[in-house]
Design an enzyme around this catalytic site. Sequence first.
Site: not given
Length: 421
Positions: A220-223
Amino acid sequence: MDRSLNIVVGVTGGIAAYKTVQVVRDLVLAGHAVRVIATDAALQFVGAPTWEAISRQPLNTSIFDDVSSVRHVGLGQQADVVVIAPATANTIAKVAAGIADDLLGTTVLASRAPLVVAPAMHTEMWQHPATVANVDTLRSRGVIIVGPDSGRLTGPDVGLGRMSEPDAIVTAVLAAAGAGAADAGAETGARGPRDDLAGRRVLVTAGGTREPIDPVRYVGNHSSGKQGVAFAVAAAARGADVTVIAAHLDAGPAADLDAAGLRTIEVTTAADLARAVEKEAAAASVVVMAAAVADYTPAEVAERKIKKSARGEVMQLALTRTPDVLGALLADPVPGRVVVGFAAETAADRNELLVLAQEKIARKPADLLVANAVGAGRGFGADDNEALVLAASGDVVAEVSGSKRAVADAVLDLVVELLSP
Ligand code: CTP
């Protein structure tokens, strides 16, 4: 305004009917022929003499009045646009189901004209799954939903459900009839800076995609989704008919999106998001690609939880490229559609950010590219943002900063300029 329109204004039983008097007045003063249809419940709030005086026409209430002129279908057939304001939860349900047990119901079914609906009800009714499903049905048929707004309701309560202000409704009606928002403003003085997306469909992607590795893990990512949700809420406040494709959102933006009551499609992976965008983008006049979409996804998803005992000290994960959603949209352009891309870059300074953004827009020539620096506490999850906005040429057309809502509005100002004829 180059032609006079035949406009049917349906008024249903909500206290906001008093605000619809102003809608009728503005439309009449702008030179349009307005026929008001009031339901019995509507007349409990505003009486026939007011509607007749303001519209300068006899009021229409019953299927059985003036039967010889077949008025139960004639009003709908002759209309250039039909608007229902206020639209109660009951009327929205009836229109969604195609019920025609009164003059407004027969008129709506008999009309091929654009239909604009301005809901007004208490927050609980607006958020009830029945109303949400009915509004989705109307939207899927191309009905333009204006509002509702947030604010004081009839009682002491405050929340989402207030009917939109008359100027926003007038602008949406004229835009729906093809009269154009700019014309609407010139003639009625009604167009404010906040209703300049009335009648436009805006598609916003928000949040971060998650690519499963096994049943318990993902890439995933930090958005946080804050900037995307801010775009969606800002566009809706400016009158747009907004659809949000939401990947993973943090709790705060998820609650903001929920409170806004916007049509939302939830997705998990880049592939889900790509499919949803492909389906929804055709009907949109603006696409805002704010989501942080994974560029790679695990080549294989393990069916069972991966065990350390089976992998040892170093585990390698093979990843394959995901579809480039923005790239695909730009490869298949729709005339008049404005596409906004984003570039989140770990740039040390403005110059490096500009170089990276120019490289990106050269590869993906979006109409606008919003480039911001991320990393070291900047960007993801923050309440504020600071961005360069580039045009397809690579030129910087704006430098925007402030709350994510302010950034969204500043970018939407540029979108509106590109949309204008
Ligand atoms: N995007 C997309 N589909 C992807 C990846 C990104 O539509 N698979 C969109 C994002 O929503 C954003 C823009 O493309 O609007 C920029 O995303 P980014 O990943 O930063 O850019 P890339 O072109 O993938 O370049 P790089 O990873 O090299 O920075």
